[in-house]
Design a protein around this motif. Structure first.
Motif, PDB file in Angstrom:
ATOM      1  N   VAL A 250      36.334  48.157  41.572  1.00 44.63           N
ATOM      2  CA  VAL A 250      36.334  48.501  40.349  1.00 44.63           C
ATOM      3  C   VAL A 250      35.401  47.417  39.846  1.00 44.63           C
ATOM      4  CG1 VAL A 250      37.669  49.030  38.168  1.00 44.63           C
ATOM      5  CG2 VAL A 250      38.392  49.671  40.401  1.00 44.63           C
TER       6      VAL A 250
ATOM      7  N   ALA B 143      36.465  44.427  33.998  1.00 44.29           N
ATOM      8  CA  ALA B 143      37.712  44.070  33.694  1.00 44.29           C
ATOM      9  C   ALA B 143      37.986  44.863  32.225  1.00 44.29           C
ATOM     10  CB  ALA B 143      37.919  42.705  33.719  1.00 44.29           C
TER      11      ALA B 143
ATOM     12  N   ALA C 120      39.369  49.768  32.831  1.00 45.89           N
ATOM     13  CA  ALA C 120      39.968  49.129  34.043  1.00 45.89           C
ATOM     14  C   ALA C 120      41.403  48.865  34.170  1.00 45.89           C
ATOM     15  CB  ALA C 120      39.118  47.823  34.399  1.00 45.89           C
ATOM     16  N   ARG C 121      41.979  48.422  32.689  1.00 42.52           N
ATOM     17  CA  ARG C 121      43.189  47.839  32.791  1.00 42.52           C
ATOM     18  C   ARG C 121      44.201  49.022  32.896  1.00 42.52           C
ATOM     19  NH1 ARG C 121      40.693  43.682  30.568  1.00 42.52           N
ATOM     20  NH2 ARG C 121      41.559  41.877  30.363  1.00 42.52           N
TER      21      ARG C 121
ATOM     22  N   VAL D  88      43.326  50.345  37.268  1.00 40.31           N
ATOM     23  CA  VAL D  88      43.850  49.470  38.311  1.00 40.31           C
ATOM     24  C   VAL D  88      45.115  49.877  38.726  1.00 40.31           C
ATOM     25  CG1 VAL D  88      43.952  47.204  39.209  1.00 40.31           C
ATOM     26  CG2 VAL D  88      41.950  48.140  37.964  1.00 40.31           C
TER      27      VAL D  88
ATOM     28  N   VAL E  86      42.656  47.576  45.813  1.00 40.92           N
ATOM     29  CA  VAL E  86      42.002  47.480  44.896  1.00 40.92           C
ATOM     30  C   VAL E  86      41.041  46.097  44.582  1.00 40.92           C
ATOM     31  CG1 VAL E  86      41.439  47.857  42.445  1.00 40.92           C
ATOM     32  CG2 VAL E  86      43.162  49.036  43.759  1.00 40.92           C
ATOM     33  N   ARG E  87      39.859  45.984  44.594  1.00 37.98           N
ATOM     34  CA  ARG E  87      38.911  44.787  44.262  1.00 37.98           C
ATOM     35  C   ARG E  87      38.422  44.964  42.793  1.00 37.98           C
ATOM     36  NH1 ARG E  87      36.758  43.303  50.300  1.00 37.98           N
ATOM     37  NH2 ARG E  87      39.039  43.168  51.154  1.00 37.98           N
ATOM     38  N   VAL E  88      38.498  44.271  41.977  1.00 40.11           N
ATOM     39  CA  VAL E  88      37.680  44.201  40.618  1.00 40.11           C
ATOM     40  C   VAL E  88      36.818  43.004  40.766  1.00 40.11           C
ATOM     41  CG1 VAL E  88      37.886  44.067  38.448  1.00 40.11           C
ATOM     42  CG2 VAL E  88      39.833  44.880  39.810  1.00 40.11           C
TER      43      VAL E  88
ATOM     44  N   GLU F 190      34.340  41.076  38.279  1.00 42.80           N
ATOM     45  CA  GLU F 190      34.069  40.751  36.799  1.00 42.80           C
ATOM     46  C   GLU F 190      33.154  39.533  36.360  1.00 42.80           C
ATOM     47  OE1 GLU F 190      33.717  40.294  32.957  1.00 42.80           O
ATOM     48  OE2 GLU F 190      34.664  42.125  33.722  1.00 42.80           O
TER      49      GLU F 190
ATOM     50  N   GLY G 257      38.375  38.173  34.066  1.00 39.77           N
ATOM     51  CA  GLY G 257      38.981  38.343  35.247  1.00 39.77           C
ATOM     52  C   GLY G 257      40.369  37.789  35.620  1.00 39.77           C
TER      53      GLY G 257
ATOM     54  N   ILE H 101      45.948  43.307  43.718  1.00 42.11           N
ATOM     55  CA  ILE H 101      44.638  43.448  43.289  1.00 42.11           C
ATOM     56  C   ILE H 101      43.838  42.025  43.602  1.00 42.11           C
ATOM     57  CG2 ILE H 101      44.585  45.202  41.585  1.00 42.11           C
ATOM     58  CD1 ILE H 101      44.156  42.850  39.665  1.00 42.11           C
TER      59      ILE H 101
ATOM     60  N   VAL I  29      40.359  39.850  42.429  1.00 39.18           N
ATOM     61  CA  VAL I  29      39.358  39.650  41.457  1.00 39.18           C
ATOM     62  C   VAL I  29      38.169  38.782  41.875  1.00 39.18           C
ATOM     63  CG1 VAL I  29      38.514  39.026  39.197  1.00 39.18           C
ATOM     64  CG2 VAL I  29      40.910  39.875  39.546  1.00 39.18           C
TER      65      VAL I  29
END
Length: 455
Positions: free
Chosen positions: A235, A238, A242-243, A246, A256-258, A260, A266, A277, A279
């Motif tokens: 994703v 942030a 996304a909030r 996720v 899941v990896r975000v 940012e 992040g 997750i 980040v």
């Protein structure tokens, strides 16, 4: 109908255009003069400049005589207050666009109707739901649901070399399956085609298919070979979307990896959402950062950044670096039209278009309403009700389909779902889903109205 629309941004503009062409008297309110000028110059709409929550401004817009208020400005507080004013002045129906449902609490008995709101629409939450749906199958790029769970319309992309590639619809290999679905539209090189039996599917065609949910899902499996739901999802951004997205991804079992760029954002996301997750700090449009995040092994890359251009660019880079499916979220109207033409971007969703869809889905006459604007092409799914005395009542569908540049897709008869094939006889009370362009809606509506009404 007398309608007041608050907000002349993309949502307000699309609503004003659609509703003003259907014998409605529409007034648009916005604080920005340039938006109102654009609205007034292009549509038959009265415009009033001012604060959408100002009592005097609302009165000048004719809210005291309005039957419907659509509060679609960019301010949640203004939208809520305007609905309260509308209810005080006796407006029959209010629709309120909000960015979050957290303004209310069912647990504490504080609901939207206490503030004069009949319907709340949450475009960002709907956008999240649409993203989750298209992750279920590789070929799926859009899904339209109906009021009954047994009915479904989906858009599938034809992959080169797949079982759908080169198939003539009249010679579809699974005769039992094809008898329970309806190929409703084909988007080819940005052109909308109404398929017939001699239509041959080509690579990268986007095909809208309607029917019973189980039958449409069986076509997914046929098109994909197997479901192959992605295990890991990247994703980008942030953001508020996304909030919301996720935690849903984590709950459904995705890794899941975000990505940012702002390290503080992040870290806040990580603090808010807790375990489950990872980040990655860096720009989602940097190929080295994408590589570090594991783009080659990800099943899906979803870009939900605030900047539309970054979302599109990030998706293109991710696709080139190995992401199997890429999804871009955009808001500018020009990108709503451009994204479907980009072959390196599998899916594009717009919260603003979601807002239009959600509002239109709450409106309609006795015989017709717009169920959805499609994301992949400039067309609508209209839902018509068959009434006694109309031209279609008691008639076979085949008697009418050749007269229109449209496709009768689905017939809903109580809880029964039927593909709208030519031999189906329409009965009073049936609801018929039709794909057509806006220019042909009035022509279609005539055959569903009782004879003698408006010609």
């Amino acid at each position: 109908m007398n309608i007041v629309i608050l907000g002349a941004g993309e949502v307000g503009k699309q609503l004003a255009w659609t509703l003003s062409t259907e014998r409605n008297s529409v007034a648009g309110v916005d604080s920005q003069a340039d938006r109102l000028t654009r609205l007034h110059d292009h549509f038959d709409v009265m415009t009033v400049q001012g604060d959408c929550a100002d009592f005097g401004v609302l009165k000048r817009a004719g809210i005291a005589k309005a039957e419907l208020l659509i509060a679609a400005s960019g301010s949640d507080s203004s939208n809520v207050l305007a609905c309260q004013v509308a209810r005080h002045l006796g407006v029959e129906k209010t629709i309120c666009r909000l960015s979050t449902s957290s303004l209310f609490s069912a647990e504490d008995g504080f609901s939207s109707d206490l503030l004069g709101i009949d319907h709340v629409i949450l475009p960002e939450e709907e956008c999240i739901a649409r993203i989750l749906r298209v992750l279920e199958h590789q070929s799926l790029v859009e899904r339209v649901d109906f009021n009954i769970a047994a009915a479904r319309m989906s858009c599938l992309r034809v992959a080169p070399g797949s079982v759908l590639d080169g198939v003539k619809l009249a010679d579809f290999p699974d005769r039992e399956l094809v008898s329970s679905i309806r190929f409703s539209a084909v988007v080819r090189d940005q052109h909308l085609l109404m398929p017939r039996g001699d239509t041959v599917l080509a690579p990268d065609d986007e095909v809208y298919v309607a029917g019973a949910t189980a039958s449409v899902e069986a076509l997914y499996d046929l098109a994909d070979g197997e479901s192959r739901r992605p295990a890991m999802v990247l994703v980008a951004g942030a953001t508020r979307i996304a909030r919301g997205l996720v935690p849903r991804l984590v709950a459904e079992g995705y890794k899941v990896r975000v990505i940012e760029e702002d390290q503080g954002e992040g870290e806040r996301l990580l603090d808010e959402l807790g375990e489950g997750i990872m980040v990655v700090h860096g720009s989602p449009t940097d190929s080295h950062v994408l590589e570090e995040a594991g783009v080659e092994e990800c099943g899906a890359f979803i870009s939900v950044q605030e900047d539309d251009e970054d979302n599109i660019l990030g998706c293109i880079l991710a696709k080139r670096q190995g992401a199997r499916k890429v999804i871009a979220v955009t808001n500018k109207v020009e990108y709503m039209e451009i994204v479907p033409a980009l072959k390196l971007v599998d899916c594009g969703f717009s919260p603003r278009l979601m807002g239009v869809n959600l509002a239109l889905n709450l409106l309609g006459s006795e015989t017709a309403r717009i169920h959805a604007m499609l994301h992949r092409t400039r067309a609508y799914v209209y839902e018509f009700r068959v009434v006694p005395g109309s031209r279609v009542c008691g008639q076979r569908i085949a008697a009418h389909t050749t007269a229109f540049p449209a496709t009768f897709a689905l017939v809903l008869r109580g809880d029964q779902v039927m593909p709208a094939t030519g031999d189906v006889v329409l009965l009073a009370g049936d609801r018929v889903a039709v794909i057509a362009t806006p220019e042909h809606e009035q022509q279609l509506a005539k055959v569903f109205r009782k004879r003698g009404l408006f010609g």
